[in-house]
Design an enzyme around this catalytic site. Sequence first.
Site, PDB file in Angstrom:
ATOM      1  N   GLU A 197      31.881  44.262  44.295  1.00 15.91           N
ATOM      2  CA  GLU A 197      32.484  43.268  43.416  1.00 15.91           C
ATOM      3  C   GLU A 197      33.535  42.511  44.211  1.00 15.91           C
ATOM      4  O   GLU A 197      34.455  43.111  44.781  1.00 15.91           O
ATOM      5  CB  GLU A 197      33.119  43.916  42.191  1.00 15.91           C
ATOM      6  CG  GLU A 197      33.727  42.888  41.240  1.00 15.91           C
ATOM      7  CD  GLU A 197      34.217  43.481  39.924  1.00 15.91           C
ATOM      8  OE1 GLU A 197      34.914  42.777  39.183  1.00 15.91           O
ATOM      9  OE2 GLU A 197      33.885  44.657  39.652  1.00 15.91           O
ATOM     10  N   ASP A 229      39.337  40.316  53.328  1.00 16.91           N
ATOM     11  CA  ASP A 229      38.342  39.252  53.255  1.00 16.91           C
ATOM     12  C   ASP A 229      36.941  39.852  53.083  1.00 16.91           C
ATOM     13  O   ASP A 229      36.443  40.562  53.969  1.00 16.91           O
ATOM     14  CB  ASP A 229      38.416  38.428  54.537  1.00 16.91           C
ATOM     15  CG  ASP A 229      37.600  37.154  54.497  1.00 16.91           C
ATOM     16  OD1 ASP A 229      36.685  37.055  53.661  1.00 16.91           O
ATOM     17  OD2 ASP A 229      37.881  36.256  55.308  1.00 16.91           O
ATOM     18  N   ASP A 270      37.601  31.584  42.179  1.00 18.35           N
ATOM     19  CA  ASP A 270      38.373  30.347  42.180  1.00 18.35           C
ATOM     20  C   ASP A 270      37.407  29.163  42.233  1.00 18.35           C
ATOM     21  O   ASP A 270      36.608  29.055  43.159  1.00 18.35           O
ATOM     22  CB  ASP A 270      39.303  30.325  43.388  1.00 18.35           C
ATOM     23  CG  ASP A 270      40.369  29.239  43.301  1.00 18.35           C
ATOM     24  OD1 ASP A 270      40.077  28.166  42.730  1.00 18.35           O
ATOM     25  OD2 ASP A 270      41.490  29.461  43.797  1.00 18.35           O
ATOM     26  N   THR A 330      36.734  40.125  28.863  1.00 14.37           N
ATOM     27  CA  THR A 330      38.127  40.394  29.190  1.00 14.37           C
ATOM     28  C   THR A 330      39.059  39.535  28.331  1.00 14.37           C
ATOM     29  O   THR A 330      38.640  38.555  27.706  1.00 14.37           O
ATOM     30  CB  THR A 330      38.408  40.093  30.667  1.00 14.37           C
ATOM     31  OG1 THR A 330      38.231  38.683  30.909  1.00 14.37           O
ATOM     32  CG2 THR A 330      37.461  40.875  31.569  1.00 14.37           C
ATOM     33  N   ARG A 331      40.327  39.915  28.315  1.00 13.49           N
ATOM     34  CA  ARG A 331      41.319  39.125  27.584  1.00 13.49           C
ATOM     35  C   ARG A 331      41.387  37.701  28.116  1.00 13.49           C
ATOM     36  O   ARG A 331      41.471  36.739  27.351  1.00 13.49           O
ATOM     37  CB  ARG A 331      42.696  39.800  27.690  1.00 13.49           C
ATOM     38  CG  ARG A 331      42.838  41.060  26.850  1.00 13.49           C
ATOM     39  CD  ARG A 331      44.289  41.517  26.821  1.00 13.49           C
ATOM     40  NE  ARG A 331      44.745  41.952  28.135  1.00 13.49           N
ATOM     41  CZ  ARG A 331      44.659  43.197  28.576  1.00 13.49           C
ATOM     42  NH1 ARG A 331      44.109  44.128  27.813  1.00 13.49           N
ATOM     43  NH2 ARG A 331      45.122  43.525  29.762  1.00 13.49           N
ATOM     44  N   GLU A 382      39.021  35.982  29.584  1.00 12.92           N
ATOM     45  CA  GLU A 382      37.836  35.252  29.156  1.00 12.92           C
ATOM     46  C   GLU A 382      37.916  34.905  27.675  1.00 12.92           C
ATOM     47  O   GLU A 382      37.560  33.798  27.256  1.00 12.92           O
ATOM     48  CB  GLU A 382      36.581  36.075  29.437  1.00 12.92           C
ATOM     49  CG  GLU A 382      35.284  35.361  29.086  1.00 12.92           C
ATOM     50  CD  GLU A 382      34.066  36.204  29.384  1.00 12.92           C
ATOM     51  OE1 GLU A 382      32.944  35.740  29.065  1.00 12.92           O
ATOM     52  OE2 GLU A 382      34.210  37.316  29.938  1.00 12.92           O
TER      53      GLU A 382
END
Length: 286
Positions: A107, A159, A182, A255-256, A258
Amino acid sequence: MSDSLDFAPEDHPVAVGGPGGSHAPGVSVRHTRAKGEPRFPDGPMADPAGSHFERRIRSFQPRRSRVTAGQADALQRLWPDWGLDIDGQRIVDLAELFGNTRPVVLEIGFGMGEATARMAAEDPGTNVLAVDVHTPGQGNLLNLADRSGLTNVRVGNGDAIILLREMLRPDSLNGLRVYFPDPWPKKRHHKRRLIQPEFLTLAAARLRPGALVHCATDWEPYARQMLEELTAHPDFENTQPDGGYAPRPDFRPLTRFEGQGLDKGHVVNDLLFRRAEHRDQPSADD
């Protein structure tokens, strides 16, 4: 699923230091570090890859924010066993890292780790190597995993490109998750987006045939680019018969963050592709 994975940060922000960086969990500790003194002596390195690799355009920008006492305690206690500094100097034995030979999903970018912890708890037969550069998020995920008794989570610091290119063997991953990366919305910054042909070729070389690639974003122009890039790449096949976006699968938690976006009218798109069985593209090692 236990509510233990849904907790508000109850600890105070801290700057951690002192001999060995030790402190009592939940107690605010303030310390001015000397020049060169590591932020967490037993925790993640500030720049694990250092200057060993070329300076290139990166898809991420490190965020600096305060670390709570609970997060700092988790970093100090758990990093030596559950953390991985991405230094690019060695090949990682995933079976050794996790202590078993279960399938591993990578992930990239997990934020504060709530969704990662939920998915790991609901699928204990799958190991999750979660990579991010946000120190509070690293500590939060370690704290969640520890409090919930999860043994199938490891946290990578650094990275993800270096991890994929230098530290993982071909066909070593059973899945890849990229949730809400991002979007780099300005046109001049689009080159910084993670989902690009070069990245997909590298990822394909580390994914086993049939491995699931799951991306999600609430930035519609980026979703379109993801769909175009994945569809055009010969090493990936869309799981959707119509060749479009996928409904949000039950295994990806809401999720919160989202939920707040959905309340504002944001459209979230999921993409579910599989690593193709054929090997038309050369590997990243060629």
